[in-house]
Write a protein that holds these residues in place. Structure first.
Motif, PDB file in Angstrom:
ATOM      1  N   LEU A  63       0.833  -1.207   0.000  1.00 24.57           N
ATOM      2  CA  LEU A  63       0.000   0.000   0.000  1.00 24.57           C
ATOM      3  C   LEU A  63       0.868   1.257   0.000  1.00 24.57           C
ATOM      4  O   LEU A  63       0.575   2.226  -0.715  1.00 24.57           O
ATOM      5  CB  LEU A  63      -0.928  -0.005   1.208  1.00 24.57           C
ATOM      6  N   ASP A  64       1.938   1.258   0.803  1.00 25.30           N
ATOM      7  CA  ASP A  64       2.862   2.396   0.801  1.00 25.30           C
ATOM      8  C   ASP A  64       3.520   2.572  -0.562  1.00 25.30           C
ATOM      9  O   ASP A  64       3.684   3.699  -1.049  1.00 25.30           O
ATOM     10  CB  ASP A  64       3.944   2.192   1.869  1.00 25.30           C
ATOM     11  N   HIS A  65       3.920   1.469  -1.175  1.00 25.67           N
ATOM     12  CA  HIS A  65       4.542   1.540  -2.502  1.00 25.67           C
ATOM     13  C   HIS A  65       3.559   2.090  -3.533  1.00 25.67           C
ATOM     14  O   HIS A  65       3.935   2.909  -4.387  1.00 25.67           O
ATOM     15  CB  HIS A  65       5.024   0.154  -2.921  1.00 25.67           C
ATOM     16  N   THR A  66       2.311   1.654  -3.439  1.00 21.08           N
ATOM     17  CA  THR A  66       1.282   2.171  -4.351  1.00 21.08           C
ATOM     18  C   THR A  66       1.095   3.665  -4.144  1.00 21.08           C
ATOM     19  O   THR A  66       0.926   4.428  -5.112  1.00 21.08           O
ATOM     20  CB  THR A  66      -0.045   1.424  -4.123  1.00 21.08           C
ATOM     21  N   ASP A  68       3.400   5.752  -3.141  1.00 20.65           N
ATOM     22  CA  ASP A  68       4.566   6.400  -3.750  1.00 20.65           C
ATOM     23  C   ASP A  68       4.396   6.516  -5.259  1.00 20.65           C
ATOM     24  O   ASP A  68       4.703   7.560  -5.852  1.00 20.65           O
ATOM     25  CB  ASP A  68       5.840   5.610  -3.432  1.00 20.65           C
ATOM     26  N   LEU A  69       3.905   5.453  -5.880  1.00 22.47           N
ATOM     27  CA  LEU A  69       3.687   5.482  -7.326  1.00 22.47           C
ATOM     28  C   LEU A  69       2.614   6.498  -7.706  1.00 22.47           C
ATOM     29  O   LEU A  69       2.737   7.199  -8.709  1.00 22.47           O
ATOM     30  CB  LEU A  69       3.267   4.089  -7.822  1.00 22.47           C
ATOM     31  N   GLY A  74       1.212   9.691 -10.913  1.00 17.53           N
ATOM     32  CA  GLY A  74      -0.116  10.229 -11.160  1.00 17.53           C
ATOM     33  C   GLY A  74      -1.136   9.145 -11.458  1.00 17.53           C
ATOM     34  O   GLY A  74      -0.788   7.993 -11.743  1.00 17.53           O
ATOM     35  N   PRO A  75      -2.427   9.491 -11.409  1.00 19.85           N
ATOM     36  CA  PRO A  75      -3.500   8.504 -11.603  1.00 19.85           C
ATOM     37  C   PRO A  75      -3.451   7.800 -12.955  1.00 19.85           C
ATOM     38  O   PRO A  75      -3.889   6.647 -13.062  1.00 19.85           O
ATOM     39  CB  PRO A  75      -4.778   9.344 -11.468  1.00 19.85           C
ATOM     40  N   ARG A  90     -11.882   7.840  -0.796  1.00 17.65           N
ATOM     41  CA  ARG A  90     -10.941   8.729  -0.103  1.00 17.65           C
ATOM     42  C   ARG A  90     -11.572  10.030   0.387  1.00 17.65           C
ATOM     43  O   ARG A  90     -10.969  10.746   1.192  1.00 17.65           O
ATOM     44  CB  ARG A  90      -9.751   9.039  -1.007  1.00 17.65           C
ATOM     45  N   ASP A  91     -12.756  10.375  -0.080  1.00 16.82           N
ATOM     46  CA  ASP A  91     -13.529  11.501   0.455  1.00 16.82           C
ATOM     47  C   ASP A  91     -12.721  12.798   0.481  1.00 16.82           C
ATOM     48  O   ASP A  91     -12.677  13.515   1.484  1.00 16.82           O
ATOM     49  CB  ASP A  91     -14.030  11.174   1.859  1.00 16.82           C
ATOM     50  N   GLY A  92     -12.074  13.095  -0.627  1.00 23.11           N
ATOM     51  CA  GLY A  92     -11.340  14.351  -0.750  1.00 23.11           C
ATOM     52  C   GLY A  92      -9.906  14.314  -0.254  1.00 23.11           C
ATOM     53  O   GLY A  92      -9.126  15.232  -0.529  1.00 23.11           O
ATOM     54  N   VAL A  93      -9.542  13.290   0.497  1.00 18.89           N
ATOM     55  CA  VAL A  93      -8.152  13.158   0.951  1.00 18.89           C
ATOM     56  C   VAL A  93      -7.291  12.755  -0.253  1.00 18.89           C
ATOM     57  O   VAL A  93      -7.706  11.912  -1.047  1.00 18.89           O
ATOM     58  CB  VAL A  93      -8.043  12.086   2.062  1.00 18.89           C
ATOM     59  N   PRO A  94      -6.110  13.337  -0.426  1.00 21.18           N
ATOM     60  CA  PRO A  94      -5.250  12.911  -1.533  1.00 21.18           C
ATOM     61  C   PRO A  94      -5.056  11.398  -1.525  1.00 21.18           C
ATOM     62  O   PRO A  94      -4.890  10.783  -0.456  1.00 21.18           O
ATOM     63  CB  PRO A  94      -3.940  13.646  -1.272  1.00 21.18           C
ATOM     64  N   GLY A  95      -5.072  10.801  -2.717  1.00 22.23           N
ATOM     65  CA  GLY A  95      -5.040   9.344  -2.805  1.00 22.23           C
ATOM     66  C   GLY A  95      -3.842   8.714  -2.137  1.00 22.23           C
ATOM     67  O   GLY A  95      -3.968   7.695  -1.446  1.00 22.23           O
ATOM     68  N   ASP A  96      -2.655   9.328  -2.306  1.00 17.63           N
ATOM     69  CA  ASP A  96      -1.470   8.734  -1.696  1.00 17.63           C
ATOM     70  C   ASP A  96      -1.541   8.803  -0.166  1.00 17.63           C
ATOM     71  O   ASP A  96      -1.139   7.854   0.525  1.00 17.63           O
ATOM     72  CB  ASP A  96      -0.204   9.411  -2.215  1.00 17.63           C
ATOM     73  N   GLU A  97      -2.080   9.883   0.355  1.00 19.20           N
ATOM     74  CA  GLU A  97      -2.214   9.993   1.812  1.00 19.20           C
ATOM     75  C   GLU A  97      -3.205   8.960   2.342  1.00 19.20           C
ATOM     76  O   GLU A  97      -2.993   8.365   3.417  1.00 19.20           O
ATOM     77  CB  GLU A  97      -2.663  11.404   2.197  1.00 19.20           C
ATOM     78  N   TYR A  98      -4.268   8.763   1.611  1.00 19.00           N
ATOM     79  CA  TYR A  98      -5.270   7.805   2.077  1.00 19.00           C
ATOM     80  C   TYR A  98      -4.701   6.388   2.083  1.00 19.00           C
ATOM     81  O   TYR A  98      -4.938   5.623   3.017  1.00 19.00           O
ATOM     82  CB  TYR A  98      -6.519   7.864   1.196  1.00 19.00           C
TER      83      TYR A  98
END
Length: 230
Positions: A63-66, A68-69, A74-75, A90-98
């Motif tokens: 999940l962490d590696h994903t 980072d990617l 980018g998406p 993710r409800d507005g939270v940036p995807g990598d942070e979520y």
């Protein structure tokens, strides 16, 4: 050109974790995310084989590696179905942070004692993942009402699979025996299994084990050979 294998994100642990989180969000409070992730970790650790193939710590690292990617590429780097699931949860939270948040939750849960069935009963998806042969047996041999009794269903199943039955039979018997061991009391069986697989009962599972064992001893046990006549 996309350089990754889309299956890494469209199947396997990354998809399962994101779907687990999405299921909790879409339940509108009926399901708790922490509890659903506890179920995920419990399922991932249910067998020595699964723990050996993909430890929960590796799921969190993936999940962490994903994440980072997602931040670096980018998406557009990912399959559309994966980003759609992620966007829905993710409800507005940036995807990598979520994704990193999910990884952290899983790591924390992995350090806790495993959730017991009395406090956290099996969910429908969890029961299907742990006991797939019981679900399949019901779908193929019971639900359409073709056979008047469980005994008749088992006999039809045995006759249909014989003589190529060793692998199929062993998996069904293993599921049946696992349920008997894990849920020996009727109340526990009802809450964890029968609510999802209505045909299951202690007596029914014992009958399956007994009938298949009888078949294997009768049809597949090695018969002694006679020596030469004196």
């Amino acid at each position: 050109m996309i350089s990754h294998t889309g299956t890494l994100f469209n199947d396997g642990p990354v998809r399962r974790v994101v779907e687990t989180a999405l299921r909790a969000r879409q339940s509108q409070g009926v399901l708790d995310l922490d509890d659903e992730l506890r179920r995920f970790v419990r399922t991932a650790c249910a067998a020595d084989t699964s723990r050996w193939l993909l430890p929960v710590a590796s799921v969190a690292a993936l999940l962490d590696h994903t994440a980072d990617l997602l931040r670096s590429e980018g998406p557009a780097f990912f399959p559309r179905t994966f980003t759609e699931r992620l966007d829905a949860v993710r409800d507005g939270v940036p995807g990598d942070e979520y994704l990193r948040e999910l990884a952290g939750l899983i790591r924390g849960i992995d350090q806790e004692p495993e959730a017991g069935f009395a406090d956290l009963p099996l969910a429908d998806w969890e029961a299907a993942a742990r006991f797939p042969e019981l679900f399949g047996f019901g779908a193929n041999w019971i639900h359409d009402g073709e056979y008047p009794s469980l005994s008749d269903s088992v006999m039809a199943f045995v006759e249909a699979e014989h003589p190529f039955c060793s692998e199929t039979f062993s998996r069904l018997v293993a599921d049946a025996q696992s349920v008997l061991v894990l849920f020996p009391r009727p109340a526990a069986l009802s809450v964890n299994v029968t609510r999802w697989v209505p045909w299951v009962s202690h007596d029914g599972l014992r009958q399956i084990i007994r009938m298949i064992d009888d078949h294997m001893r009768t049809e597949h046990s090695e018969r002694p050979t006679r020596g030469p006549s004196p």
